[in-house]
Design an enzyme around this catalytic site. Structure first.
Site, PDB file in Angstrom:
ATOM      1  N   SER A 151       0.874  -1.168  -0.116  1.00 12.61           N
ATOM      2  CA  SER A 151      -0.254  -0.285   0.210  1.00 12.61           C
ATOM      3  C   SER A 151       1.015   1.229  -0.102  1.00 12.61           C
ATOM      4  CB  SER A 151      -0.799   0.079   1.135  1.00 12.61           C
ATOM      5  OG  SER A 151      -1.338   1.454   1.711  1.00 12.61           O
ATOM      6  N   TYR A 174      -1.634  -1.210  10.134  1.00 13.08           N
ATOM      7  CA  TYR A 174      -1.597  -0.990   8.805  1.00 13.08           C
ATOM      8  C   TYR A 174      -0.221  -0.604   8.068  1.00 13.08           C
ATOM      9  CZ  TYR A 174      -3.382  -1.193   3.903  1.00 13.08           C
ATOM     10  OH  TYR A 174      -3.948  -1.512   2.665  1.00 13.08           O
TER      11      TYR A 174
HETATM   12  N1  NAD Z   1      -9.279  -0.989  -0.398  1.00 12.75           N
HETATM   13  C1  NAD Z   1      -8.072  -0.156  -0.372  1.00 12.75           C
HETATM   14  O1  NAD Z   1      -8.314   1.009  -0.706  1.00 12.75           O
HETATM   15  C2  NAD Z   1      -6.666  -0.573  -0.274  1.00 12.75           C
HETATM   16  C3  NAD Z   1      -5.514   0.448  -0.653  1.00 12.75           C
HETATM   17  C4  NAD Z   1      -4.169  -0.116  -0.751  1.00 12.75           C
HETATM   18  C5  NAD Z   1      -4.001  -1.312  -0.800  1.00 12.75           C
HETATM   19  N2  NAD Z   1      -4.967  -2.332  -0.313  1.00 12.75           N
HETATM   20  C6  NAD Z   1      -4.631  -3.738  -0.097  1.00 12.75           C
HETATM   21  O2  NAD Z   1      -5.164  -4.572  -0.903  1.00 12.75           O
HETATM   22  C7  NAD Z   1      -5.465  -5.804  -0.373  1.00 12.75           C
HETATM   23  C8  NAD Z   1      -6.853  -6.197  -0.635  1.00 12.75           C
HETATM   24  O3  NAD Z   1      -7.515  -5.146  -0.134  1.00 12.75           O
HETATM   25  P1  NAD Z   1      -9.168  -5.200  -0.430  1.00 12.75           P
HETATM   26  O4  NAD Z   1      -9.773  -3.802  -0.395  1.00 12.75           O
HETATM   27  O5  NAD Z   1      -9.811  -6.075  -1.680  1.00 12.75           O
HETATM   28  O6  NAD Z   1      -9.942  -6.147   0.859  1.00 12.75           O
HETATM   29  P2  NAD Z   1     -11.383  -6.783   1.041  1.00 12.75           P
HETATM   30  O7  NAD Z   1     -11.560  -6.898   2.490  1.00 12.75           O
HETATM   31  O8  NAD Z   1     -12.194  -6.234  -0.078  1.00 12.75           O
HETATM   32  O9  NAD Z   1     -10.757  -8.341   0.423  1.00 12.75           O
HETATM   33  C9  NAD Z   1      -9.896  -9.008   1.261  1.00 12.75           C
HETATM   34  C10 NAD Z   1     -10.372 -10.638   1.136  1.00 12.75           C
HETATM   35  O10 NAD Z   1      -9.429 -11.345   2.089  1.00 12.75           O
HETATM   36  C11 NAD Z   1     -10.028 -12.361   2.473  1.00 12.75           C
HETATM   37  N3  NAD Z   1      -9.432 -12.849   3.796  1.00 12.75           N
HETATM   38  C12 NAD Z   1      -9.559 -12.304   4.889  1.00 12.75           C
HETATM   39  N4  NAD Z   1      -8.637 -13.188   5.759  1.00 12.75           N
HETATM   40  C13 NAD Z   1      -8.070 -14.178   4.823  1.00 12.75           C
HETATM   41  C14 NAD Z   1      -7.462 -15.199   5.294  1.00 12.75           C
HETATM   42  N5  NAD Z   1      -6.995 -15.604   6.420  1.00 12.75           N
HETATM   43  N6  NAD Z   1      -6.981 -16.113   4.041  1.00 12.75           N
HETATM   44  C15 NAD Z   1      -7.562 -16.059   2.931  1.00 12.75           C
HETATM   45  N7  NAD Z   1      -8.435 -14.939   2.502  1.00 12.75           N
HETATM   46  C16 NAD Z   1      -8.546 -13.911   3.674  1.00 12.75           C
HETATM   47  C17 NAD Z   1     -11.477 -11.927   2.745  1.00 12.75           C
HETATM   48  O11 NAD Z   1     -12.331 -12.940   2.741  1.00 12.75           O
HETATM   49  C18 NAD Z   1     -11.894 -10.950   1.427  1.00 12.75           C
HETATM   50  O12 NAD Z   1     -12.231 -11.680   0.351  1.00 12.75           O
HETATM   51  C19 NAD Z   1      -4.964  -5.626   1.007  1.00 12.75           C
HETATM   52  O13 NAD Z   1      -3.770  -6.213   0.831  1.00 12.75           O
HETATM   53  C20 NAD Z   1      -5.275  -4.333   1.365  1.00 12.75           C
HETATM   54  O14 NAD Z   1      -4.260  -3.995   2.086  1.00 12.75           O
HETATM   55  C21 NAD Z   1      -6.132  -1.976  -0.543  1.00 12.75           C
END
Ligand code: NAD
Length: 262
Positions: A151, A174
């Site tokens: 991130s 985070y």
């Molecule tokens: N959403 C944002 O704004 C953003 C920005 C920068 C980085 N990110 C990063 O992107 C990645 C995905 O984020 P997102 O927004 O899609 O999150 P999200 O919550 O929409 O999806 C995350 C998924 O991970 C799954 N999950 C949770 N625990 C788990 C486990 N123990 N084993 C396997 N799967 C598991 C959940 O079921 C979910 O489907 C993360 O690393 C997050 O830090 C997100």
């Protein structure tokens, strides 16, 4: 006559956390470029739904859903065994899960030590375990690569002012998790010196997902043109990393944030 060939034709890509906001979109980008995609997620039924949504976007590959828990070695090993026996190979894993406990996201002064540790264990520990297990599989297989989703908050200090007037904050866990993940990925790269294995990160900026307008407007003031990005804005960068065009890109972090962190 020139013919175009999909950039990921013949490749098998496992998207861990593939049922999530970002994971679903990354899976679609891979499918559109000819990959066979495996949507692996803790929530098996959401993974199955995400998989069905991918089907119309396939370009010669296949899609199937799997359940996995990145905090369990047995679960990861079972996933690797199932996918490699079903598909015959695994070319890449993309770690995009977002595990957190129910108390995640509190303001700094309200974070309990036990919660800090648990959230770091789940997320950073889970990414470590997934990278470790896939890397060993890739070493035995003779090739493969890991893309870890970090991130912008692994790269720059938070701008707390953009959360003003909203219940949101940028969790301290985070910052610890995502910055550590960048260096963890470099550690793996160096450890596997002498192999073709690759370990890279993508660091997305904020992704639009129903956040309060006060926040999206404040966030946008630091962006070059767009403000918050959409999940589909990251697919091209992933496809590049998974393609042969980036064969010697290793140990890198590709920031996709419309200039927000610069
Ligand atoms: N959403 C944002 O704004 C953003 C920005 C920068 C980085 N990110 C990063 O992107 C990645 C995905 O984020 P997102 O927004 O899609 O999150 P999200 O919550 O929409 O999806 C995350 C998924 O991970 C799954 N999950 C949770 N625990 C788990 C486990 N123990 N084993 C396997 N799967 C598991 C959940 O079921 C979910 O489907 C993360 O690393 C997050 O830090 C997100």
């Amino acid at each position: 006559m020139t013919t175009t060939r999909e950039l990921l034709a013949g490749k098998v890509v496992v998207l861990v956390g593939g049922a999530g906001l970002l994971g679903r979109s990354l899976a679609q980008a891979c499918a559109e470029q000819g990959a066979s995609v495996v949507i692996a997620d803790l929530d098996g039924s959401r993974a199955a739904t995400a998989c069905e949504q991918i089907l119309p976007h396939l370009h010669g590959g296949s899609a199937h859903a799997e359940s996995v828990d990145i905090t369990s070695k047995e679960s990861l090993q079972a996933l690797i065994a199932r996918v490699s026996s079903l598909e015959g190979r695994i070319d890449a894993v993309v770690n995009s899960a977002y595990p957190r406990n129910p108390r995640y996201g509190r303001k700094l002064e309200d974070v309990e030590y036990a919660d800090f540790c648990e959230n770091v264990n789940l997320h950073l520990g889970g990414y470590f375990l997934s990278t470790q297990q896939f890397a060993e599989h890739f070493r035995r297989q003779g090739h493969g690569q890991v893309v870890n989703v970090s991130s912008i908050y692994g790269v720059v200090a938070p701008r707390f002012e953009i959360y003003g007037g909203t219940p949101m904050t940028m969790p301290v866990e985070y910052a610890a998790i995502k910055s550590a993940l960048l260096h963890l990925s470099r550690y793996f790269m160096r450890y596997y010196k002498g192999t073709s294995l690759r370990f890279n990160c993508i660091s997305p900026g904020g992704i639009l997902d129903g956040q309060p307008q006060a926040f999206t407007e404040a966030y946008a003031r630091y962006s070059q043109s767009q403000g918050m990005l959409l999940p589909e804005d990251f697919g091209g960068t992933l496809v590049y990393l998974l393609s042969d065009f980036s064969k010697f890109v290793n140990g890198q972090n590709l920031i996709v944030d419309d200039g927000w962190s610069t």
